[in-house]
Design an enzyme around this catalytic site. Structure first.
Site, short mmCIF file in Angstrom:
data_model
loop_
_atom_site.label_atom_id
_atom_site.label_comp_id
_atom_site.label_asym_id
_atom_site.label_seq_id
_atom_site.Cartn_x
_atom_site.Cartn_y
_atom_site.Cartn_z
N ARG A 101 -3.35 -2.19 -17.93
CA ARG A 101 -4.61 -1.49 -17.78
C ARG A 101 -4.49 -0.45 -16.67
O ARG A 101 -4.69 -0.73 -15.50
CB ARG A 101 -5.73 -2.48 -17.46
CG ARG A 101 -5.98 -3.53 -18.54
CD ARG A 101 -6.50 -2.92 -19.84
NE ARG A 101 -7.80 -2.33 -19.66
CZ ARG A 101 -8.96 -2.99 -19.78
NH1 ARG A 101 -8.96 -4.27 -20.06
NH2 ARG A 101 -10.11 -2.35 -19.62
N THR A 110 -5.28 6.42 -21.17
CA THR A 110 -5.06 5.08 -20.63
C THR A 110 -3.66 4.67 -21.03
O THR A 110 -3.02 5.31 -21.88
CB THR A 110 -6.08 4.08 -21.19
OG1 THR A 110 -6.09 4.17 -22.63
CG2 THR A 110 -7.48 4.36 -20.67
N ASP A 138 -8.21 14.06 -24.38
CA ASP A 138 -8.29 12.64 -24.03
C ASP A 138 -7.66 11.86 -25.17
O ASP A 138 -8.26 11.70 -26.24
CB ASP A 138 -9.75 12.24 -23.82
CG ASP A 138 -9.91 10.80 -23.35
OD1 ASP A 138 -8.99 9.99 -23.59
OD2 ASP A 138 -10.96 10.49 -22.75
N TYR A 192 0.85 -1.19 0.00
CA TYR A 192 0.00 0.00 0.00
C TYR A 192 0.88 1.24 0.00
O TYR A 192 1.89 1.30 0.72
CB TYR A 192 -0.90 0.03 1.24
CG TYR A 192 -2.36 -0.15 0.92
CD1 TYR A 192 -3.10 0.91 0.40
CD2 TYR A 192 -2.99 -1.36 1.13
CE1 TYR A 192 -4.43 0.77 0.11
CE2 TYR A 192 -4.33 -1.52 0.84
CZ TYR A 192 -5.06 -0.45 0.32
OH TYR A 192 -6.38 -0.61 0.04
N GLU A 208 -0.41 4.94 -0.17
CA GLU A 208 -1.20 6.16 -0.28
C GLU A 208 -0.30 7.40 -0.20
O GLU A 208 0.60 7.49 0.64
CB GLU A 208 -2.26 6.22 0.82
CG GLU A 208 -3.42 5.27 0.58
CD GLU A 208 -4.57 5.51 1.55
OE1 GLU A 208 -4.44 6.39 2.42
OE2 GLU A 208 -5.59 4.81 1.43
N LYS A 246 -4.27 0.11 -24.90
CA LYS A 246 -4.59 0.50 -26.29
C LYS A 246 -3.31 0.60 -27.12
O LYS A 246 -2.48 -0.29 -27.08
CB LYS A 246 -5.42 1.77 -26.28
CG LYS A 246 -6.74 1.65 -25.50
CD LYS A 246 -7.57 2.90 -25.65
CE LYS A 246 -8.92 2.77 -25.00
NZ LYS A 246 -8.87 2.99 -23.52
#
Length: 423
Positions: free
Chosen positions: A237, A228, A202, A56, A58, A231
């Site tokens: 992903r 992203t 985008d 983790y 954060e 693609k």
């Protein structure tokens, strides 16, 4: 065989392992033409499956809320530096979980609920998160939508300017999910400056083409850029937000703590790997080949009487209106999938049919380019598509079965990254 291998998965959970194996074989045996899909390298696959998933983190590098970040911080900084260098931006945030949360972070950084936001209408090729009614972005903000011209299938920049001057959006989106032509970033930037709007580009679909020099870049025109990392970019992903230094603090605060908790560190590492791959010389050749394949496939489909939105393509994407072929997009896509040609049914501009049963098909050439297919294979793929579309109209499964066998035979000559059939 998987690369990397998965022996423990096979021994400990054969049911899941069997489904993974079946999916690998499916990807190997099909011409994958879904515009948002690709194949990643074994190195990206390995990074995605590391022990980084245990951690983790954060916060941001040097400012974490958990201890034990001695290795995570350098990984995230590497991903950031590689994104900045590859795209030539001043700031990059590599933590967004996917494209939609990245776009939502842009809203949080710059808008208040109810503010007007302008984007390309979804049926015209825009994205849900650009203010469409079923998205939170269309419910929490006031959407202003521009269209493409019915006669050209291209965005009318005069209409965009007139609409922006009338509605005064605080945020303007350019880009989308079914745009086969070059996006005019300078024209959008001029409109944004004239109306006092923030311009967001985008580039989720075309990021790999931009990185490889096969599409103009929004850098220097857009205030903020979202993408992203899969693609055409051939990464895991995930997603990134890039911006000028002026907006860095607002973007970072919107991602964390605004929308997310800890980043997915295994994905961050895989993003870093993909960005390093995209900086290599051969990636530019791949990007150019993606466009060359799309243009060759579009030309072959036009020769067979297919109605292509905008008349062709400048990038990786082709949008077909099947109205003149006597079959809707959904049954055609399903028949093509059975025939070993994977794509998706899609609405076309001014589509009279419903979104879940539209008139069109959307095609992309990134994945087949990664497999090594080049222009000389595109006429054959167009011929197969034509045969199956005609068969779908007649409900002729014999043609579908024959084409599937021919596709498998052809693809056996093109290796798939990450998996090979057992000898």
């Amino acid at each position: 065989m998987h690369e990397p291998a998965v022996p423990r998965l096979q021994s400990q959970d054969p049911e899941i392992a069997g489904l993974v194996e079946a999916e690998a074989r499916r990807q190997y045996e099909k011409i994958r033409l879904i515009a948002s899909e690709n194949y990643v390298s074994p190195a990206v696959l390995e990074a995605t499956g590391t022990v980084l998933t245990n951690k983790y983190s954060e916060g941001y590098a040097g400012k974490r809320y958990y201890e034990g970040q001695q290795n995570v911080d350098p990984i995230e900084l590497l991903a950031i530096d590689r994104a900045k260098e590859l795209f030539g931006v001043e700031h990059a945030n590599v933590q967004p979980y996917s494209g939609s949360p990245a776009n939502l972070a842009v809203y949080m950084a710059f808008l208040e609920p109810g503010d007007p936001v302008m984007g390309l209408s979804l049926p015209m090729g825009g994205h849900l998160t650009h203010g469409w009614s079923v998205s939170a972005t269309g419910r929490w903000f006031r959407p202003v939508r521009y269209d493409v011209r019915a006669d050209t299938g291209r965005v009318d920049m005069d209409q965009v300017r007139d609409l922006a001057l009338k509605e005064r959006p605080k945020l303007i989106w350019c880009g989308g999910t079914a745009i086969p032509r070059t996006i005019d970033f300078p024209a959008f930037a001029e409109i944004a400056r004239e109306t006092g709007a923030v311009l967001a580009a985008d580039i989720a679909h075309i990021a790999g083409l931009i990185a490889g020099g096969a599409h103009p870049s929004p850098v220097g025109h857009a205030d903020v850029i979202t993408t992203t990392t899969h693609k055409t970019l051939r990464g895991p992903r995930g997603a990134m937000i890039m911006s000028t230094a002026e907006h860095a603090k607002a973007i970072d605060k919107a991602v964390f703590p605004g929308l997310q908790g800890g980043p997915h560190n295994h994905t961050t590492a895989a993003i870093a790997v993909a960005l390093r791959e995209a900086a290599q010389r051969d990636f530019a050749g791949y990007a150019r080949q993606v466009v060359a394949n799309a243009r060759a496939l579009a030309a072959a489909l036009l020769e067979r009487g297919y109605d292509l939105i905008s008349g062709g393509t400048d990038n990786h994407l082709i949008l077909i209106d099947l109205t003149n072929k006597g079959v809707a997009g959904k049954p055609a896509a399903q028949a093509l999938d059975r025939a070993g040609i994977e794509l998706n049914y899609n609405a076309v501009p001014f589509d009279p049919r419903k979104p879940f049963d539209p008139s069109g098909l959307r095609i992309g050439t990134a994945a087949i380019t990664t497999r090594g297919l080049t222009e000389e294979r595109m006429p054959q793929i167009a011929a197969w598509i034509d045969e199956v579309v005609q068969a779908a109209a007649k409900q002729d499964e014999t043609v579908v079965e024959r084409v599937a066998a021919e596709v498998r035979e052809m693809l056996a000559s093109y290796p798939m990254p990450g998996w090979t059939p057992a000898p």
